[in-house]
Scaffold this motif. Structure first.
Motif, PDB file in Angstrom:
ATOM      1  N   GLY A  64       1.328   4.735   5.214  1.00 58.98           N
ATOM      2  CA  GLY A  64       0.283   5.075   4.256  1.00 58.98           C
ATOM      3  C   GLY A  64       0.034   6.572   4.354  1.00 58.98           C
ATOM      4  N   ARG A  65      -0.905   7.042   3.645  1.00 59.19           N
ATOM      5  CA  ARG A  65      -1.943   6.271   3.001  1.00 59.19           C
ATOM      6  C   ARG A  65      -1.495   5.807   1.616  1.00 59.19           C
ATOM      7  NH1 ARG A  65      -3.123  10.811   5.483  1.00 59.19           N
ATOM      8  NH2 ARG A  65      -3.297  11.995   3.582  1.00 59.19           N
ATOM      9  N   VAL A  66      -1.835   4.553   1.256  1.00 55.67           N
ATOM     10  CA  VAL A  66      -1.413   3.994  -0.018  1.00 55.67           C
ATOM     11  C   VAL A  66      -2.635   3.772  -0.907  1.00 55.67           C
ATOM     12  CG1 VAL A  66       0.618   2.865   0.972  1.00 55.67           C
ATOM     13  CG2 VAL A  66      -1.525   1.605   0.823  1.00 55.67           C
ATOM     14  N   PRO A  67      -2.485   3.924  -2.215  1.00 59.44           N
ATOM     15  CA  PRO A  67      -3.622   3.698  -3.110  1.00 59.44           C
ATOM     16  C   PRO A  67      -4.058   2.238  -3.108  1.00 59.44           C
ATOM     17  CG  PRO A  67      -1.844   4.907  -4.213  1.00 59.44           C
ATOM     18  CD  PRO A  67      -1.285   4.384  -2.929  1.00 59.44           C
ATOM     19  N   ARG A  68      -5.326   2.027  -3.358  1.00 58.44           N
ATOM     20  CA  ARG A  68      -5.820   0.671  -3.578  1.00 58.44           C
ATOM     21  C   ARG A  68      -5.271   0.126  -4.891  1.00 58.44           C
ATOM     22  NH1 ARG A  68     -10.518  -1.093  -0.863  1.00 58.44           N
ATOM     23  NH2 ARG A  68     -11.424   0.464   0.542  1.00 58.44           N
ATOM     24  N   ASN A  69      -5.219  -1.181  -5.001  1.00 61.38           N
ATOM     25  CA  ASN A  69      -4.928  -1.866  -6.268  1.00 61.38           C
ATOM     26  C   ASN A  69      -3.576  -1.488  -6.871  1.00 61.38           C
ATOM     27  OD1 ASN A  69      -7.508  -3.102  -6.180  1.00 61.38           O
ATOM     28  ND2 ASN A  69      -8.418  -1.241  -7.016  1.00 61.38           N
ATOM     29  N   LEU A  70      -2.565  -1.305  -6.007  1.00 60.44           N
ATOM     30  CA  LEU A  70      -1.222  -1.095  -6.530  1.00 60.44           C
ATOM     31  C   LEU A  70      -0.737  -2.361  -7.238  1.00 60.44           C
ATOM     32  CD1 LEU A  70       0.616   0.725  -3.600  1.00 60.44           C
ATOM     33  CD2 LEU A  70       0.005   1.694  -5.815  1.00 60.44           C
ATOM     34  N   VAL A  95       8.428 -10.902   8.789  1.00 55.96           N
ATOM     35  CA  VAL A  95       7.090 -10.929   8.199  1.00 55.96           C
ATOM     36  C   VAL A  95       6.774  -9.567   7.598  1.00 55.96           C
ATOM     37  CG1 VAL A  95       4.641 -11.413   8.577  1.00 55.96           C
ATOM     38  CG2 VAL A  95       6.376 -12.562   9.988  1.00 55.96           C
ATOM     39  N   THR A  96       6.524  -9.544   6.303  1.00 56.36           N
ATOM     40  CA  THR A  96       6.056  -8.331   5.639  1.00 56.36           C
ATOM     41  C   THR A  96       4.643  -8.603   5.155  1.00 56.36           C
ATOM     42  OG1 THR A  96       6.913  -8.961   3.457  1.00 56.36           O
ATOM     43  CG2 THR A  96       8.410  -7.783   4.929  1.00 56.36           C
ATOM     44  N   PHE A  97       3.791  -7.592   5.188  1.00 60.07           N
ATOM     45  CA  PHE A  97       2.388  -7.830   4.853  1.00 60.07           C
ATOM     46  C   PHE A  97       1.721  -6.521   4.423  1.00 60.07           C
ATOM     47  CE2 PHE A  97       2.602  -6.528   9.199  1.00 60.07           C
ATOM     48  CZ  PHE A  97       1.407  -5.886   9.502  1.00 60.07           C
ATOM     49  N   ASN A  98       0.652  -6.685   3.657  1.00 63.71           N
ATOM     50  CA  ASN A  98      -0.146  -5.538   3.229  1.00 63.71           C
ATOM     51  C   ASN A  98      -1.323  -5.349   4.177  1.00 63.71           C
ATOM     52  OD1 ASN A  98       1.478  -5.272   0.882  1.00 63.71           O
ATOM     53  ND2 ASN A  98       0.233  -6.806  -0.168  1.00 63.71           N
ATOM     54  N   HIS A  99      -1.650  -4.098   4.461  1.00 66.48           N
ATOM     55  CA  HIS A  99      -2.862  -3.796   5.220  1.00 66.48           C
ATOM     56  C   HIS A  99      -3.566  -2.611   4.562  1.00 66.48           C
ATOM     57  CE1 HIS A  99      -0.957  -0.317   7.299  1.00 66.48           C
ATOM     58  NE2 HIS A  99       0.132  -1.074   7.340  1.00 66.48           N
ATOM     59  N   ARG A 100      -4.792  -2.363   4.954  1.00 67.05           N
ATOM     60  CA  ARG A 100      -5.682  -1.477   4.197  1.00 67.05           C
ATOM     61  C   ARG A 100      -5.640  -0.020   4.652  1.00 67.05           C
ATOM     62  NH1 ARG A 100     -11.135  -4.208   5.300  1.00 67.05           N
ATOM     63  NH2 ARG A 100      -9.999  -4.814   7.197  1.00 67.05           N
ATOM     64  N   GLU A 105     -10.058   7.369   6.919  1.00 70.13           N
ATOM     65  CA  GLU A 105     -11.207   6.654   7.467  1.00 70.13           C
ATOM     66  C   GLU A 105     -10.968   5.154   7.621  1.00 70.13           C
ATOM     67  OE1 GLU A 105     -12.473  10.495   5.737  1.00 70.13           O
ATOM     68  OE2 GLU A 105     -11.260   8.817   4.991  1.00 70.13           O
ATOM     69  N   SER A 106      -9.830   4.646   7.130  1.00 65.58           N
ATOM     70  CA  SER A 106      -9.577   3.206   7.191  1.00 65.58           C
ATOM     71  C   SER A 106      -8.632   2.814   8.323  1.00 65.58           C
ATOM     72  CB  SER A 106      -9.040   2.705   5.847  1.00 65.58           C
ATOM     73  OG  SER A 106      -7.781   3.272   5.553  1.00 65.58           O
ATOM     74  N   LEU A 107      -8.451   3.698   9.292  1.00 63.80           N
ATOM     75  CA  LEU A 107      -7.564   3.382  10.412  1.00 63.80           C
ATOM     76  C   LEU A 107      -8.002   2.107  11.134  1.00 63.80           C
ATOM     77  CD1 LEU A 107      -7.064   6.966  11.904  1.00 63.80           C
ATOM     78  CD2 LEU A 107      -5.341   5.605  10.712  1.00 63.80           C
TER      79      LEU A 107
END
Length: 275
Positions: A64-70, A95-100, A105-107
Motif C-alpha cells: 500500500g497505500r491503496v485507495p479505498r473502494n477500488l 490465501v490472498t486477502f484485502n486489508h485496510r 495512519e491505518s498501520l
C-alpha cells in the motif's frame, strides 16, 4: 467510479513464473473473514483439486497505500491470483486477502486485519484443508511492514516468512511519514526492530531489487546484515537489474529463479508437522 490508471495498468499483470497445474486449481472466492465499521474484508482461498490432506497455508500480504473502494481490489490483481494458483499447485493452500492499508495512519488497522485473516483461516482450517500449525507469511513491497508482529510474537504455528522487495525498516521513512505517525509507531512497524528478540527466530527468505528505491534497499540491507550478525536463519537473494515488482515486471531468468527459490524455501521449512 473507476480505478486509478496505475491500478488499471497493474491489475492484469501476473507473476513471471509458473508451474504445471496452476490453471487447474480450485478457488473459493470472496470469503468474508472480518467485518469492521460496515466494511466486509474478503479473502480468496486456493487449493489443489480433490486435496484430502491438510496442507500448509501461504498468506500473500499486499502493500500500500491503496485507495479505498477500488473496483479491482488487491486480492483480484493478476499478481495475487497467480501467486494463489502457484501456491496451490506447489503443495500449499494459497490465501490472498484485502486489508485496510489506506494511509500511514491505518498501520494498526492493517496489522489487525492480517492477524484476523490468519485467525479466521486457522479457526476454519478443516473446511479449507489447512494444517493450522503450518502457516507462512509472504509479503511484497510495503506489505513487509506487517511481518513485524510475527517477528515480535513468534507464534508457534508460523513456519517461515518471505519478503520480496519489501519494506523492512520503516524508521527510514521519518521524512516521508506525516507528523501524526510517531517515531514509536515507525519502530513498532519495522521488522528489523524485532530481529533476534526471541530465543528461536522464524526462518526468513529475503530478495531485493537492485534498481529499487534507494531507501527501500538500504532498509533491506540493514535487515539482512543484522540477521546475519545475530546468526539467524535467513536466505538472501538479489536481482541486480530487477525493478520494484520484478516478479511481475521483469520477465527474465533471475526473476523466475528468485520466485522458484522462495517456493523451495517455504517447502523446506513447512514440511515438518508440529502437533
Amino acid at each position: 467510479m473507476q480505478d486509478p490508471d496505475w491500478v488499471k495498468q497493474l491489475a492484469p499483470k501476473r507473476i513471471v513464473y509458473s508451474v504445471p497445474g496452476m490453471n487447474a486449481v480450485e478457488v473459493r472466492k470472496n470469503i468474508t473473514y472480518k467485518t469492521v465499521a460496515g466494511e466486509s474484508l474478503k479473502m480468496d482461498v486456493y487449493s489443489s483439486p480433490g486435496g484430502k490432506t491438510s496442507r500448509p497455508a501461504i498468506f500473500f500480504i499486499h502493500g500500500g497505500r491503496v485507495p479505498r473502494n477500488l473496483l479491482t481490489t488487491p486480492k483480484d490483481w493478476g499478481a495475487f491470483v497467480s501467486y494463489g494458483q502457484l501456491a496451490a499447485a506447489s503443495g500449499f493452500v494459497g490465501v490472498t486477502f484485502n486489508h485496510r492499508f489506506y494511509a500511514w495512519e491505518s498501520l494498526r488497522d492493517s496489522q489487525s486485519d492480517v492477524n484476523d485473516a490468519i485467525a479466521y483461516l486457522r479457526e476454519h482450517a478443516v473446511s479449507f484443508g489447512v494444517d493450522k500449525n503450518r502457516i507462512v507469511l509472504w509479503a511484497v513491497s510495503a506489505g513487509g511492514i506487517f511481518l513485524s508482529d510475527a517477528l515480535q510474537k513468534n507464534p508457534p504455528y508460523l513456519r517461515c516468512l518471505v519478503a520480496l522487495y519489501a519494506e523492512l525498516d520503516l524508521q527510514s521513512e521519518r521524512n516521508a511519514a506525516p507528523a501524526t505517525v510517531s517515531d514509536e509507531t515507525l519502530r513498532q512497524y519495522s521488522p528489523l526492530f524485532f530481529l533476534g528478540q526471541r530465543e528461536k527466530q522464524i526462518p526468513i527468505f529475503v530478495a531485493r531489487a537492485g534498481l529499487d528505491d534507494r531507501e527501500m534497499n538500504a532498509g533491506i540491507d540493514r535487515f539482512v546484515q543484522l540477521a546475519t550478525s545475530r546468526n539467524l536463519t535467513i536466505d538472501f537473494m538479489t536481482h541486480p537489474t530487477g525493478h520494484h515488482g520484478f516478479d511481475v515486471d521483469d520477465d527474465n531468468d533471475r526473476s523466475r529463479e528468485i520466485i522458484k527459490r522462495a517456493i523451495e524455501f517455504v517447502q523446506a521449512h513447512s514440511a515438518r508437522r508440529v502437533n
